[in-house]
Structure formats: C-alpha cells, structure tokens
Design a protein around this motif. Structure first.
Motif, PDB file in Angstrom:
ATOM      1  N   THR A 152      72.255 -79.114  -1.908  1.00 61.36           N
ATOM      2  CA  THR A 152      72.222 -78.163  -2.890  1.00 61.36           C
ATOM      3  C   THR A 152      73.890 -77.679  -2.981  1.00 61.36           C
ATOM      4  O   THR A 152      74.079 -77.649  -4.445  1.00 61.36           O
ATOM      5  N   ALA A 153      74.172 -77.375  -2.410  1.00 57.12           N
ATOM      6  CA  ALA A 153      75.851 -76.609  -2.369  1.00 57.12           C
ATOM      7  C   ALA A 153      76.354 -75.967  -1.257  1.00 57.12           C
ATOM      8  O   ALA A 153      75.725 -76.387  -0.323  1.00 57.12           O
ATOM      9  N   ARG A 155      79.786 -74.174   0.497  1.00 59.10           N
ATOM     10  CA  ARG A 155      80.252 -72.913  -0.020  1.00 59.10           C
ATOM     11  C   ARG A 155      81.591 -72.700   1.306  1.00 59.10           C
ATOM     12  O   ARG A 155      80.360 -72.777   2.042  1.00 59.10           O
ATOM     13  N   CYS A 206      87.492 -78.623  -1.360  1.00 59.53           N
ATOM     14  CA  CYS A 206      86.411 -78.898  -2.607  1.00 59.53           C
ATOM     15  C   CYS A 206      86.080 -80.112  -3.605  1.00 59.53           C
ATOM     16  O   CYS A 206      84.360 -80.246  -3.280  1.00 59.53           O
ATOM     17  N   GLU A 251      83.622 -73.001  -4.162  1.00 68.16           N
ATOM     18  CA  GLU A 251      81.939 -73.257  -4.239  1.00 68.16           C
ATOM     19  C   GLU A 251      81.812 -74.482  -5.033  1.00 68.16           C
ATOM     20  O   GLU A 251      82.972 -74.313  -5.733  1.00 68.16           O
ATOM     21  N   THR A 253      79.072 -76.500  -6.252  1.00 65.53           N
ATOM     22  CA  THR A 253      77.633 -76.009  -7.153  1.00 65.53           C
ATOM     23  C   THR A 253      77.818 -77.299  -8.174  1.00 65.53           C
ATOM     24  O   THR A 253      78.190 -78.177  -8.655  1.00 65.53           O
ATOM     25  N   ASP A 282      74.072 -75.645   1.891  1.00 62.65           N
ATOM     26  CA  ASP A 282      73.211 -75.453   1.563  1.00 62.65           C
ATOM     27  C   ASP A 282      72.393 -76.303   1.104  1.00 62.65           C
ATOM     28  O   ASP A 282      72.019 -77.630   0.839  1.00 62.65           O
TER      29      ASP A 282
ATOM     30  N   GLY B 173      75.030 -66.648  -4.599  1.00 63.51           N
ATOM     31  CA  GLY B 173      73.613 -67.967  -3.941  1.00 63.51           C
ATOM     32  C   GLY B 173      74.170 -67.741  -2.176  1.00 63.51           C
ATOM     33  O   GLY B 173      74.369 -67.158  -1.999  1.00 63.51           O
TER      34      GLY B 173
END
Lengths: 313, 177
Positions: A152-153, A155, A206, A251, A253, A282, B173
């Motif tokens: 989901t993400a 980082r 990223c 990040e 997302t 995540d 988050g």
C-alpha cells in the motif's frame, strides 16, 4: 550465463571481478570509449589492469561489446536523465537481439519505463533492475514476491550520502558545508554531490518503485523533491532536543512520490545511521515490513545484479 | 451513546482577549455563571494576534444547552469568541520551520497557522545560532483534531510557501515504531 557488461565504473568492474564466483562468464566489457571482447571469457585482472593503467578496457569499440556473444547484458553506465541515453540504446539493442538485460543504471526505468516495457514485450529477453533501488537491499524482489497489489505504500532512506551527512550534522552539531567536505574526503560523497544532496538520486529510486507498483508511468518530473542542502544545523538541534531526527525520506503512496527531509522519532526503524539504507513496505495484511543494509557501493550493487541474473532462466 | 441535551460534553473555546488587567477573569465569569465546568486554560503568552490581542484557549464541560448560553454570554460581554465547538484536540504533531523566520514576522506566522488550521500551538522553540538576520529554525508542537494532521500540514506548507519558509514535516503513516 554469458554476461556482457556496459560501463566500467564501481559496479561494472565489481560484476567483472565477481562473475566467476557466481558461475558466470563475462564475454565482453565496455566503457565509454573502448571494449574488451572474448567469447571464451575475459581475464578480469588483465582488463582491470589496462583500465587502471591506460584508461581503457581493451582495443575494441564499445559497439563490439553490444554485438558480442552474451545471454545477458548488464547495463552499468552512469544514470542519465531525459532520454536516458546511452543506457537506453544499449538496452534496446540487447532486447532486439532477444537477450536479457539487467540494469544498474536507473535512467531507463525511471525516465522511460513504458518504452522499456514495450521493448521487453516484443523480445524474448527479460529486463530486471533490482540493482537500481537500494543497492544490495532486496526492494523490487520483495515487491515481486508479495505482489504489487499487496503493497500500500513504500517509504525509505535511499541515499547513503545524504544520510551520512544528516547523521554527522546531528551527532556532532556540525554545519552542512563542514560535513559535506568531510564526506568528500572520506569518499562517501562525490566531488559533485548534487544528485545525492538535492534528493534526485532518492527520487529516481522512488519513481522506479512507483513504476513497479502502479499502472501509470512516472518520471522524475512527476516527483516532488526537496533536498538536504539548505538544512541548517539548528533544525537538527531542535529535532534532537525533542527525541527526533531529520532524515531524507522517499515516500511512494497513492498520492505519488515525495522526497524530502522529514522528522522521524530517534528510535524509529527508519532512523538508520551513516550510509545505511532502509526501506519500509506497508502491506495490506501484514503491517509494515523493513529491509535494510548497504544501499550503494560496487560489490553491494553487483550482489543485486547477480541476484537478478539468478532469476533469469 | 445518547445525544440528549442533558449530556455533559467537553468543549473547546478559542478567545482573543484585549491585553488589559482583569480581562481573563471577565472571560471566565460567563462560564461558571452558566453552569460550565472549567477544565483547562491555555494562555499563549508572548504570542499576540496581528491586532495585539492575546489568544486564549479554554477547555470546559457543559451540556449543549449550557454551552450555547456560555457562548452567547461571552459575546454579550464583548469578548471575541473565535471558535467554539465540541472539537477536542486529540492528536499532536511536530514540525520544523526553516528560513528567515524572524524577518518574516514569526508571530504572524504562528497566528496564521492557528487561524487557518484550527490547530493549537502547544510548544514552540526557536534556534537562531547565527543571529536573527540569518536563517533560523523553529520547532512547533501542534495539537490537532483527530485525523486532521494531513490537512493541517498542507495548510502549514501553504503559509510557509508564501513566506518562503521551508517545512520539515513529520513522516505520517506506516506503523509507529
């Protein structure tokens, strides 16, 4: 596997040196002006000696390496932005010959991801690029094994130079300029540190992760990027007083890609020290997972290159 | 939970008081007069609004009926009620601002942040080791309503952009570790 290596920098030469140990044969190697080609396998030591003494790897033309006999092309020329040349052209030529391509060069997959995927679709060859994100740390293969839909993400601290500078600034209360000069003396920072300290290098990594995760192609231009070069020591002092630290965090997302200095708790998993890198994934059903380790360096990045080669049939 | 008019609930009232003796007491009087139970007073000393008023935040308990009377009584007494509601601050976030903080009117920056985000500045530190003309850094702890952190951060970013200040945001988050 027979391996051709484009690029004779830290990563390319490490691939040449370590190939035998991994059971592969380097049949060609090229730098920007020359090439060494031997279908029976290059003598690593002889090639490196020549590079060291004469500044060239062999008597051939770089094109000869591309046209030589190999199963996989390792593209390890310097990352370039925009058209991502010459790396992209090398990739195209190998795929058009139905050869596999393993990238250490970020340009093609950060700036021209869908072009790369289109060429791959028309080829019997496969493209892999674990080495482009986080050096030896398994980032793309982790996403591959979980499935992009389950992440989901993401980082992470993805630039060792910036992290080294921030760590020293905080621990010693030194200014950015002072620590940068020190990092350059130690070889941690390059003479031109722009890519690292302005966040470009982390942003490219990223963007590559975002391309693997998402349906829409991204390039560097789509990322929001802020560097650490304008951060005064007083900002780190204030963070430190509050049990926090500042790290250059990338990040990825649903909102896109952002890279910038961020406040994180001193005891956070992401608050790695020195040149260490870390990536947080995540997941839908398993919370956050972390991979950390050495995010740069010749043998480290070559380790990821060989992991990719190992995944090819 | 029932929502009857008799239920006592927690409320936060933001006031801006004229800087003169006795003003705080005068503002608190209508609360007790109307049956409200005072929980806390946050008096932002040294942080004046552009008009030179002093921002004060009052947490109290009252029934909805009592609360309406309290707000009416405060306004009747000529007290400037900026915000009144049941919103309780429950989240905290820390940000660092970097740039020419003093030259760009720090007190105005803080007022703008409070006004446009609805967040409350709970703690503030300035570090200007090279003197006030040079770039400095400030750490702000903001109390926000639950789930509002992202909105508050983007408002802060907009205010900072206008003054050419840079924001070091917290990383939200993921699992807190």
């Amino acid at each position: 596997m027979r391996v051709a290596v484009m690029g004779a920098g830290a990563v390319g030469t490490s691939v040449l040196e370590l190939a035998e140990e991994y059971g592969h044969t380097v049949t060609a190697m090229a730098d920007s002006s020359s090439a060494a080609v031997d279908a029976g396998g290059l003598d690593a030591e002889a090639v490196l000696d020549r590079k060291h003494q004469e500044g060239i790897v062999g008597s051939g033309d770089p094109e000869d390496a591309l046209d030589g006999e190999y199963d996989v092309l390792v593209e390890a020329t310097p990352t370039t932005l925009g058209d991502a040349e010459p790396g992209f052209g090398h990739l195209r030529e190998a795929l058009e010959r139905d050869r596999h391509v393993v990238l250490a060069n970020k340009g093609p997959v950060a700036e021209r991801y869908s072009d790369v995927r289109e060429l791959e679709a028309d080829s019997a060859g496969e493209v892999r690029f674990e080495a482009t994100v986080g050096g030896a740390i398994p980032v793309l293969s982790t996403i591959e094994s979980f499935g992009a839909a389950q992440i989901t993400a993401v980082r992470g601290v993805l630039n060792g130079t910036a992290n080294f500078i921030l760590t020293r600034m905080q621990n010693e209360g030194l200014s950015y300029e002072h620590v940068l000069a020190e990092a350059q003396d130690l070889g941690v920072a390059e003479a031109d540190p722009t890519f690292d300290v302005e966040g470009t290098d982390a942003a490219l990594k990223c963007v590559i992760v975002a391309n693997v995760l998402g349906d829409d192609e991204m390039t560097l231009a789509d990322a929001t990027v802020q560097g650490i070069h304008e951060l005064p020591a007083s900002a780190l002092d204030l963070a430190d007083d509050d049990g926090q630290t500042i790290r250059l965090v990338g990040e990825i997302t649903a909102d896109g890609v952002r890279v910038g200095p961020r406040l994180i708790a001193d005891n956070s998993a992401l608050a790695v020290s020195g040149t260490q890198n870390i990536v947080q994934f995540d997941t839908t059903y398993a919370g956050s997972l972390y991979n950390s380790g050495r995010g740069a360096g010749g043998p480290e990045t070559a380790t990821a290159v060989f992991a990719d080669i190992g995944h090819l049939d | 939970m029932s929502d009857s008019a008799e239920d006592v609930r927690a409320y936060t009232v933001r006031l801006e008081l004229v800087d003169r003796p006795g003003e705080l007491l005068r503002a608190l009087q209508p609360i007790s007069d109307n049956g409200g139970n005072l929980l806390s007073i946050f008096h932002e000393r040294g942080n004046l609004t552009p008009r030179g008023d002093i921002p004060v935040e009052v947490d109290l308990e009252a029934t909805p009926g009592q609360f309406d009377n309290i707000v009416d009584a405060l306004r009747d007494a000529g007290i400037n009620v900026i915000q009144a509601g049941a919103e309780q601050y429950s989240d905290e976030l820390t940000i660092v601002l970097v740039g020419h903080l003093v030259d760009t009117d720090l007190s105005d920056t803080l007022s703008q942040i409070q006004r446009s985000t609805g967040a409350s500045v709970r703690d503030f530190s300035l570090s200007a080791p090279e003197g006030e003309e040079k770039e400095s850094s400030a750490r702000l702890r903001l109390a926000t309503q639950k789930g509002q952190a992202r909105d508050v951060i983007s408002e802060v970013r907009a205010i900072a952009d206008e003054k050419e200040l840079r924001v070091v945001e917290p990383l939200l988050g993921g699992e807190a570790v």
